[in-house]
Scaffold this active site. Structure first.
Site, PDB file in Angstrom:
ATOM      1  N   LYS A 104     -11.820 -11.745  -0.195  1.00 54.41           N
ATOM      2  CA  LYS A 104     -11.739 -10.413  -1.105  1.00 54.41           C
ATOM      3  C   LYS A 104     -13.214 -10.006  -1.500  1.00 54.41           C
ATOM      4  O   LYS A 104     -13.991 -11.126  -1.631  1.00 54.41           O
ATOM      5  CB  LYS A 104     -10.812 -10.681  -2.350  1.00 54.41           C
ATOM      6  CG  LYS A 104     -10.114  -9.350  -2.973  1.00 54.41           C
ATOM      7  CD  LYS A 104      -9.200  -9.161  -1.933  1.00 54.41           C
ATOM      8  CE  LYS A 104      -8.589  -7.650  -2.408  1.00 54.41           C
ATOM      9  NZ  LYS A 104      -7.323  -7.359  -1.795  1.00 54.41           N
TER      10      LYS A 104
HETATM   11  P1  NAD Z   1      -5.557   2.838  -5.684  1.00 61.10           P
HETATM   12  O1  NAD Z   1      -6.943   2.788  -6.505  1.00 61.10           O
HETATM   13  O2  NAD Z   1      -5.671   3.622  -4.722  1.00 61.10           O
HETATM   14  O3  NAD Z   1      -4.827   3.140  -7.027  1.00 61.10           O
HETATM   15  C1  NAD Z   1      -4.499   2.272  -7.975  1.00 61.10           C
HETATM   16  C2  NAD Z   1      -3.713   2.974  -9.139  1.00 61.10           C
HETATM   17  O4  NAD Z   1      -3.234   2.250 -10.191  1.00 61.10           O
HETATM   18  C3  NAD Z   1      -4.054   4.506  -9.617  1.00 61.10           C
HETATM   19  O5  NAD Z   1      -3.236   5.372  -9.731  1.00 61.10           O
HETATM   20  C4  NAD Z   1      -4.655   4.059 -11.066  1.00 61.10           C
HETATM   21  O6  NAD Z   1      -4.544   5.170 -12.006  1.00 61.10           O
HETATM   22  C5  NAD Z   1      -3.601   3.060 -11.409  1.00 61.10           C
HETATM   23  N1  NAD Z   1      -4.100   2.137 -12.401  1.00 61.10           N
HETATM   24  C6  NAD Z   1      -5.023   1.539 -12.697  1.00 61.10           C
HETATM   25  N2  NAD Z   1      -5.410   0.854 -13.979  1.00 61.10           N
HETATM   26  C7  NAD Z   1      -3.853   1.508 -14.376  1.00 61.10           C
HETATM   27  C8  NAD Z   1      -3.531   0.650 -15.664  1.00 61.10           C
HETATM   28  N3  NAD Z   1      -3.971  -0.009 -16.323  1.00 61.10           N
HETATM   29  N4  NAD Z   1      -2.036   0.955 -15.890  1.00 61.10           N
HETATM   30  C9  NAD Z   1      -1.460   1.786 -14.827  1.00 61.10           C
HETATM   31  N5  NAD Z   1      -2.033   2.265 -13.815  1.00 61.10           N
HETATM   32  C10 NAD Z   1      -3.388   1.958 -13.526  1.00 61.10           C
HETATM   33  O7  NAD Z   1      -5.462   1.377  -5.407  1.00 61.10           O
HETATM   34  P2  NAD Z   1      -4.470   0.958  -4.257  1.00 61.10           P
HETATM   35  O8  NAD Z   1      -5.033   0.657  -3.184  1.00 61.10           O
HETATM   36  O9  NAD Z   1      -3.213   1.687  -4.296  1.00 61.10           O
HETATM   37  O10 NAD Z   1      -4.280  -0.832  -4.956  1.00 61.10           O
HETATM   38  C11 NAD Z   1      -2.979  -0.842  -5.916  1.00 61.10           C
HETATM   39  C12 NAD Z   1      -2.584  -2.289  -5.861  1.00 61.10           C
HETATM   40  O11 NAD Z   1      -2.264  -2.715  -4.415  1.00 61.10           O
HETATM   41  C13 NAD Z   1      -3.496  -3.341  -6.075  1.00 61.10           C
HETATM   42  O12 NAD Z   1      -3.351  -4.566  -6.678  1.00 61.10           O
HETATM   43  C14 NAD Z   1      -4.274  -3.704  -4.831  1.00 61.10           C
HETATM   44  O13 NAD Z   1      -4.592  -5.130  -4.598  1.00 61.10           O
HETATM   45  C15 NAD Z   1      -2.883  -3.836  -4.149  1.00 61.10           C
HETATM   46  N6  NAD Z   1      -3.132  -3.571  -2.459  1.00 61.10           N
HETATM   47  C16 NAD Z   1      -3.501  -2.519  -1.975  1.00 61.10           C
HETATM   48  C17 NAD Z   1      -3.468  -2.442  -0.644  1.00 61.10           C
HETATM   49  C18 NAD Z   1      -4.204  -1.307   0.007  1.00 61.10           C
HETATM   50  O14 NAD Z   1      -4.043  -1.245   1.298  1.00 61.10           O
HETATM   51  N7  NAD Z   1      -4.723  -0.477  -0.618  1.00 61.10           N
HETATM   52  C19 NAD Z   1      -3.013  -3.477   0.224  1.00 61.10           C
HETATM   53  C20 NAD Z   1      -2.559  -4.649  -0.430  1.00 61.10           C
HETATM   54  C21 NAD Z   1      -2.518  -4.719  -1.719  1.00 61.10           C
END
Ligand code: NAD
Length: 422
Positions: free
Chosen positions: A107
């Site tokens: 990561k």
């Molecule tokens: P992203 O940046 O697209 O979206 C994140 C969202 O979380 C946004 O809506 C943001 O406003 C919100 N957020 C941030 N801080 C916050 C808070 N304190 N309270 C409430 N909401 C909050 O990110 P993503 O890619 O959707 O990732 C989200 C989660 O999923 C993370 O834990 C990431 O590690 C995990 N994840 C992502 C992927 C991927 O393919 N993008 C894959 C596996 C896991």
């Protein structure tokens, strides 16, 4: 082993140790997997629009490559630090092993808020980070992808920077240095929604197993980004409804259902769920107590805690985010009979379709979306089946422990057969 404090990596280690105990993982392998192989920190200057240089700190933690190249996302967030990225890197190792994807775990991240810089500054930050990582990443060595705060455009900048830093004869051969790219630059059909699609497949499997009616279920979703938004839209297409959603600026609710497509358009325009006209504003802290059947954290880690786990009314917590549930909260949920579908299964759709993208780039092919979705479903249903089987075999309730037991058994076999060189 060194004291790992009480941060996110300590949580990750506690989860790992529970799984390791279950399968009696030998101490030697346990100590290898209890820490990342490499911890790379780069401090790099970037020219800002003010004309001044600003130094940023970036991380790439390579946890394990015993199963294949290091693989994992790159996070852009002001709270990124070594402890967090170590935990996230280790979860990638277990995720790939659980799903039998031939990748290891890694990561990365940069400690800054992408919302607080101008677009051209963002591009320079991403390119300078890629350059600073240099040969620490590589198309068959360590392959980044998007994570919280980063996106397909950032991946394209990473690819382009890396490609232009290699020799001219290699340039066409390194597209797979990152996954999660835009379709036009070599991304895979379905990668943009892959994590949300995977959440849906895992939920379908669990619903079939437990007799849960997904088609009329109500969901609370924290985070309306890549993962939360895609999950909400796919759930809606299958008849479920989103009754509350939140992001970093606020939370909204409507017991009749919030239209997931309208909300996505709103967030695209305004950058937040706040102000969405067709729902009520609620206090973010009240999100967890909204009457619903499923709670889906899809934002940051440590969101469901001992303070709010008691408020959850749902039957199931679906960990679309990485590490959203603290150890204490998980124990409270278990006592209350609320199931947890663990992150290393539920959000593995992202890395699985990243693997498909890597394969497509390697063979200069483009698959169609149907193939991608079917292959993704088969892998996640197989992993879900294996979780059911090992729960019976080991007589355990926790799906997280079961998922770790499967992943660690696979790693154990490979370590035992390969040994340690020389
Ligand atoms: P992203 O940046 O697209 O979206 C994140 C969202 O979380 C946004 O809506 C943001 O406003 C919100 N957020 C941030 N801080 C916050 C808070 N304190 N309270 C409430 N909401 C909050 O990110 P993503 O890619 O959707 O990732 C989200 C989660 O999923 C993370 O834990 C990431 O590690 C995990 N994840 C992502 C992927 C991927 O393919 N993008 C894959 C596996 C896991």
């Amino acid at each position: 082993m060194a004291d790992e404090g009480n941060g996110l990596f300590a949580t990750a280690l506690a989860q790992f140790n529970r799984g390791a105990d279950l399968i009696e993982l030998p101490d030697s392998i346990r100590s290898i997997l209890s820490q990342p192989k490499n911890e790379i920190i780069v401090n790099f200057p970037v020219l800002m629009n003010t004309g001044e240089y600003q130094v940023f700190r970036g991380y790439r933690i390579q946890h394990s490559n015993i199963m294949g190249p290091y693989k994992g996302g790159v996070r852009f967030h002001q709270a990124v630090d070594l402890d967090e990225v170590k935990a996230l890197a280790s979860w990638m190792t277990w995720k790939s092993a659980l799903c039998e994807i031939p990748f290891g775990g890694a990561k990365g991240g940069i400690a800054f808020s992408p919302r607080d810089v101008e677009p051209e500054e963002l591009e320079r930050i991403v390119r300078r980070f890629t350059h600073a990582l240099g040969a620490n990443i590589g198309p068959d060595h360590d392959i980044p992808a998007p994570d919280l705060g980063s996106n397909p455009q950032a991946m394209v900048w990473m690819m382009d920077t890396y490609a232009n830093s290699t020799g001219a004869t290699e340039r066409q051969n390194v597209k797979r240095i990152v996954t999660g790219k835009t379709l036009e630059t070599g991304g895979s059909p379905g990668r943009d929604k892959a994590t949300g699609q995977g959440v849906m497949f895992c939920l379908q499997h669990w619903a079939d197993e437990t007799g849960f009616d997904l088609s009329s279920a109500r969901a609370v979703i924290q985070g309306w980004g890549n993962v939360g938004g895609a999950t909400g839209r796919i759930l809606q297409v299958h008849g479920a409804r989103v009754v509350a959603a939140s992001d970093h600026l606020g939370a909204i609710a409507d017991e009749d259902g919030i239209d997931a497509f309208d909300l996505t358009d709103w967030v695209g325009e305004h950058g937040t769920v706040s102000g969405f006209p067709n729902a009520d504003w609620i206090e973010p802290a009240d999100l967890w107590g909204v009457d619903a059947d499923m709670v889906i954290p899809a934002a940051l880690e440590n969101q469901i805690t001992a303070d709010n786990a008691g408020q959850i009314k749902a039957k199931v917590v679906v960990e679309a985010a990485n590490g959203p549930t603290t150890l204490e909260a998980e124990a409270i949920l278990a006592d209350r009979g609320i199931e947890v579908l663990p992150d290393i299964l539920v959000n593995a759709g992202g890395v699985i379709v990243s693997y498909f993208e890597w394969l497509q780039n390697r063979s200069a092919q483009t698959w169609n979306l149907n193939d991608v979705d079917h292959k993704l479903r088969d892998i996640l249903w197989k992993a879900s089946d294996s979780i059911c089987e090992i729960r019976e075999e080991l007589d355990i309730a926790s799906r997280r422990d079961a998922a770790y037991a499967i992943a660690l058994r696979r790693l154990k076999v490979v370590y035992e057969q390969r040994g340690i060189f020389p």
